[in-house]
Design an enzyme around this catalytic site. Structure first.
Site, PDB file in Angstrom:
ATOM      1  N   GLY A  13       0.836  -1.204   0.000  1.00  0.00           N
ATOM      2  CA  GLY A  13       0.000   0.000   0.000  1.00  0.00           C
ATOM      3  C   GLY A  13       0.863   1.244   0.000  1.00  0.00           C
ATOM      4  N   SER A  14       0.681   2.054  -1.018  1.00  0.00           N
ATOM      5  CA  SER A  14       1.465   3.295  -1.107  1.00  0.00           C
ATOM      6  C   SER A  14       0.558   4.498  -0.945  1.00  0.00           C
ATOM      7  CB  SER A  14       2.179   3.350  -2.450  1.00  0.00           C
ATOM      8  OG  SER A  14       1.193   3.456  -3.458  1.00  0.00           O
ATOM      9  N   PHE A  16      -1.359   7.073   2.100  1.00  0.00           N
ATOM     10  CA  PHE A  16      -0.772   8.007   3.058  1.00  0.00           C
ATOM     11  C   PHE A  16       0.116   7.292   4.078  1.00  0.00           C
ATOM     12  CE2 PHE A  16      -4.388  10.447   1.492  1.00  0.00           C
ATOM     13  CZ  PHE A  16      -3.747  11.640   1.219  1.00  0.00           C
ATOM     14  N   GLY A  17      -0.344   6.154   4.596  1.00  0.00           N
ATOM     15  CA  GLY A  17       0.425   5.446   5.620  1.00  0.00           C
ATOM     16  C   GLY A  17       1.679   4.803   5.051  1.00  0.00           C
ATOM     17  N   GLU A 172     -18.603  18.073   0.757  1.00  0.00           N
ATOM     18  CA  GLU A 172     -17.717  18.700  -0.230  1.00  0.00           C
ATOM     19  C   GLU A 172     -18.238  18.449  -1.649  1.00  0.00           C
ATOM     20  OE1 GLU A 172     -13.469  18.826   2.117  1.00  0.00           O
ATOM     21  OE2 GLU A 172     -13.754  17.207   0.693  1.00  0.00           O
ATOM     22  N   ASP A 302      -6.431   3.114   7.461  1.00  0.00           N
ATOM     23  CA  ASP A 302      -7.845   2.722   7.404  1.00  0.00           C
ATOM     24  C   ASP A 302      -8.057   1.237   7.698  1.00  0.00           C
ATOM     25  OD1 ASP A 302      -8.443   5.296   6.669  1.00  0.00           O
ATOM     26  OD2 ASP A 302      -9.207   4.806   4.669  1.00  0.00           O
TER      27      ASP A 302
HETATM   28  C1  FAD Z   1     -13.185  10.783  -1.587  1.00  0.00           C
HETATM   29  C2  FAD Z   1     -12.382  10.758  -0.299  1.00  0.00           C
HETATM   30  C3  FAD Z   1     -12.161  11.951   0.386  1.00  0.00           C
HETATM   31  C4  FAD Z   1     -11.413  11.967   1.565  1.00  0.00           C
HETATM   32  N1  FAD Z   1     -11.199  13.149   2.207  1.00  0.00           N
HETATM   33  C5  FAD Z   1     -10.386  13.177   3.292  1.00  0.00           C
HETATM   34  C6  FAD Z   1     -10.061  14.416   3.920  1.00  0.00           C
HETATM   35  O1  FAD Z   1     -10.510  15.493   3.504  1.00  0.00           O
HETATM   36  N2  FAD Z   1      -9.203  14.390   4.983  1.00  0.00           N
HETATM   37  C7  FAD Z   1      -8.683  13.215   5.456  1.00  0.00           C
HETATM   38  O2  FAD Z   1      -7.886  13.239   6.408  1.00  0.00           O
HETATM   39  N3  FAD Z   1      -9.000  12.033   4.898  1.00  0.00           N
HETATM   40  C8  FAD Z   1      -9.832  11.974   3.830  1.00  0.00           C
HETATM   41  N4  FAD Z   1     -10.131  10.781   3.238  1.00  0.00           N
HETATM   42  C9  FAD Z   1      -9.666   9.531   3.872  1.00  0.00           C
HETATM   43  C10 FAD Z   1      -8.218   9.230   3.534  1.00  0.00           C
HETATM   44  O3  FAD Z   1      -8.014   9.303   2.142  1.00  0.00           O
HETATM   45  C11 FAD Z   1      -7.869   7.852   4.087  1.00  0.00           C
HETATM   46  O4  FAD Z   1      -8.101   7.834   5.462  1.00  0.00           O
HETATM   47  C12 FAD Z   1      -6.408   7.530   3.818  1.00  0.00           C
HETATM   48  O5  FAD Z   1      -6.185   7.463   2.423  1.00  0.00           O
HETATM   49  C13 FAD Z   1      -6.026   6.213   4.467  1.00  0.00           C
HETATM   50  O6  FAD Z   1      -4.668   5.982   4.214  1.00  0.00           O
HETATM   51  P1  FAD Z   1      -4.097   4.504   4.103  1.00  0.00           P
HETATM   52  O7  FAD Z   1      -2.633   4.624   3.948  1.00  0.00           O
HETATM   53  O8  FAD Z   1      -4.646   3.672   5.216  1.00  0.00           O
HETATM   54  O9  FAD Z   1      -4.766   3.915   2.788  1.00  0.00           O
HETATM   55  P2  FAD Z   1      -4.863   4.498   1.309  1.00  0.00           P
HETATM   56  O10 FAD Z   1      -4.398   5.879   1.225  1.00  0.00           O
HETATM   57  O11 FAD Z   1      -6.263   4.176   0.868  1.00  0.00           O
HETATM   58  O12 FAD Z   1      -3.849   3.588   0.500  1.00  0.00           O
HETATM   59  C14 FAD Z   1      -4.024   2.206   0.369  1.00  0.00           C
HETATM   60  C15 FAD Z   1      -3.192   1.734  -0.796  1.00  0.00           C
HETATM   61  O13 FAD Z   1      -3.176   0.310  -0.783  1.00  0.00           O
HETATM   62  C16 FAD Z   1      -3.323  -0.186  -2.110  1.00  0.00           C
HETATM   63  N5  FAD Z   1      -3.926  -1.522  -2.030  1.00  0.00           N
HETATM   64  C17 FAD Z   1      -5.062  -1.882  -1.399  1.00  0.00           C
HETATM   65  N6  FAD Z   1      -5.279  -3.206  -1.513  1.00  0.00           N
HETATM   66  C18 FAD Z   1      -4.235  -3.689  -2.241  1.00  0.00           C
HETATM   67  C19 FAD Z   1      -3.892  -4.992  -2.706  1.00  0.00           C
HETATM   68  N7  FAD Z   1      -4.650  -6.074  -2.432  1.00  0.00           N
HETATM   69  N8  FAD Z   1      -2.770  -5.124  -3.443  1.00  0.00           N
HETATM   70  C20 FAD Z   1      -1.987  -4.050  -3.736  1.00  0.00           C
HETATM   71  N9  FAD Z   1      -2.262  -2.797  -3.305  1.00  0.00           N
HETATM   72  C21 FAD Z   1      -3.377  -2.622  -2.574  1.00  0.00           C
HETATM   73  C22 FAD Z   1      -4.216   0.854  -2.785  1.00  0.00           C
HETATM   74  O14 FAD Z   1      -4.020   0.844  -4.188  1.00  0.00           O
HETATM   75  C23 FAD Z   1      -3.735   2.165  -2.141  1.00  0.00           C
HETATM   76  O15 FAD Z   1      -2.729   2.793  -2.896  1.00  0.00           O
HETATM   77  C24 FAD Z   1     -10.890  10.740   2.069  1.00  0.00           C
HETATM   78  C25 FAD Z   1     -11.106   9.531   1.366  1.00  0.00           C
HETATM   79  C26 FAD Z   1     -11.843   9.545   0.196  1.00  0.00           C
HETATM   80  C27 FAD Z   1     -12.057   8.249  -0.547  1.00  0.00           C
END
Ligand code: FAD
Length: 416
Positions: A13-14, A16-17, A172, A302
């Protein structure tokens, strides 16, 4: 340097985290493999701008190989993670097997339709670039179809846009959509009476942006009403078949567009791990974000379930994922030095949501802002956080153009 002997850290996963961990380990004595199904990092909070034809995808996504070009201890592999063998410590992508010493699952979430299959099949969502472009194409097509529709009732259905979910994304999206109609489409379709066009925002509970303080909920409602968004709180969506919205009290609304923003659950892959899951399918982790009995496996963002001091689950927000990424990188370095990992504590940086051009609501340093000042804070924070100097400049220029000329630049229908 013999990299073979370095511990192998696999980050899946690339988002935010994952990005934060990868960067945090840049100078650590480890070899990193970063895996993602996409070859780019996506700034999800601005997806709705792609959907309403305000930005193009390349302004909110950036190629991972470019981002990590200079990081010598990292290799990127594009692919879909299909399974994890926790016992033997390897992951499987389509076609390859990768073993790990430390595994970080930063796989994020996806849309939760709560089992409403008909809504899932017929609605639009904002989760990735494809879904945002689909939404954009559909919205623009509705205006084209409406412009040649003689029947007033049919035209009204084509121009009724229902947004479900009164959280920040729904608010939004509804605000931006209302402005697209009132400031841009009126100019593109001078022959059409756009009084027929309207945006409805449905929220099942009593309040919009429920997690915000009272004064900001009220400010949000007022700002949306001023933009002619019709707000229906305490309103449950019962069904949507692509033409008719059915509410919990059996009211029917004819609408060809429903955008669902009302739920998120952990990414599908975590269901295959055989690890205890909590609400929304998120993996229950220890306070150090490790999987119980598997100290070499971390789950963050998430996909992870952890409660704050008050017993509430940490929200699914980029700020949580970023802070968890930071501490996880530090904890891996601590473990490598023989020290114990530290527990995660979320530092809430505040709340922020924009409601179209010129208006937003924000709670920062314990102070509530609404209107133009909040919008300026929102613009600068989002642009600052966008990856890559080029993107920051492009987004800023686009927004400045929109701001001055009330324009929205990318009204291209690109897919059938
Ligand atoms: C429309 C929208 C608006 C948002 N607005 C806000 C906001 O205003 N402020 C805020 O703080 N948060 C906001 N969020 C929430 C925020 O984007 C998430 O909380 C955040 O992206 C979580 O980060 P993460 O690193 O856990 O996962 P993500 O950023 O979702 O990254 C997960 C990554 O894992 C990869 N992945 C998943 N499964 C697999 C797999 N099986 N194989 C290979 N790769 C995989 C995906 O391609 C992705 O790149 C919003 C979300 C959405 C959808």
């Amino acid at each position: 340097m013999n990299t073979q002997k370095l511990p192998h850290v696999v980050i899946v996963g690339s988002g935010f985290g994952g990005m934060e961990i990868a960067r945090g380990l840049a100078n650590a004595p480890v070899q990193i493999t970063l895996i993602d199904r996409h070859n780019y990092h996506l700034f999800q909070p601005l997806l709705y701008q792609v959907a309403i034809a305000g930005l193009v995808p390349s302004q909110i996504a950036y190629p991972l190989r470019t981002i990590f070009r200079k990081q010598k201890n990292l290799t990127f592999q594009m692919g879909e993670l299909t399974s994890v063998d926790l016992e033997s410590r390897y992951v499987k992508l389509e076609g390859s097997v990768i073993s790990y010493d430390y595994l970080i699952l930063a796989v994020g979430g996806h849309t939760n339709f709560f089992g409403m299959n008909s809504v899932e099949q017929n609605s639009f969502q904002l989760k990735d670039i494809d879904s945002a472009i689909n939404t954009r194409n559909h919205l623009l097509k509705m205006f084209e179809q409406a412009s040649r529709e003689a029947d007033a009732e049919k035209r009204r259905a084509l121009l009724t846009f229902v947004v479900v979910g009164g959280g920040p994304t729904g608010v939004e999206t509804a605000g931006a959509l209302a402005e697209l109609i009132s400031h841009v489409m009126v100019k593109d379709y001078p022959q059409m009476d756009l009084k027929d066009a309207h945006v409805l925002l449905l929220e099942a509970t009593e309040h919009l942006i429920a997690s915000y303080p009272d004064e900001l909920r009220k400010a949000t409602r007022d700002l949306l009403l001023r933009k002619n968004v019709e707000i229906l709180t305490n309103t449950i969506l019962a069904n949507y078949d692509g033409q008719q919205v059915t509410l919990g009290d059996c009211t029917q609304i004819s609408a060809h567009t429903l955008i669902w923003t009302a739920g998120v659950k952990a990414a599908e892959i975590v269901n295959k791990l055989g690890i205890e899951q909590a609400a929304s399918g998120r993996v229950r982790v220890t306070p150090t974000l490790q999987v119980p009995q598997r100290p070499e496996v971390f789950v963050i963002g998430d996909a992870a379930y952890l409660e704050n001091g008050g017993g509430q689950p940490l929200p699914m927000l980029s700020t949580v994922a970023i802070q968890q990424g930071k501490i996880t990188a530090q904890n891996i370095k601590r473990i490598l030095k023989g020290q114990s990992p530290e527990a995660f504590r979320y530092k809430d940086p505040g709340l922020l949501a924009t409601i179209g051009r010129n208006a937003a609501v924000a709670r920062i340093w314990g102070i509530s802002f609404s209107g133009f000042i909040a919008w300026v804070i929102w613009v600068f924070l989002h642009i600052y956080r966008l990856i890559g100097f080029r993107n920051r400049v492009l987004v800023m220029v686009n927004w400045a153009w929109d701001y001055i000329f009330y324009e929205s630049q990318v009204r291209l229908i690109t897919k059938e």
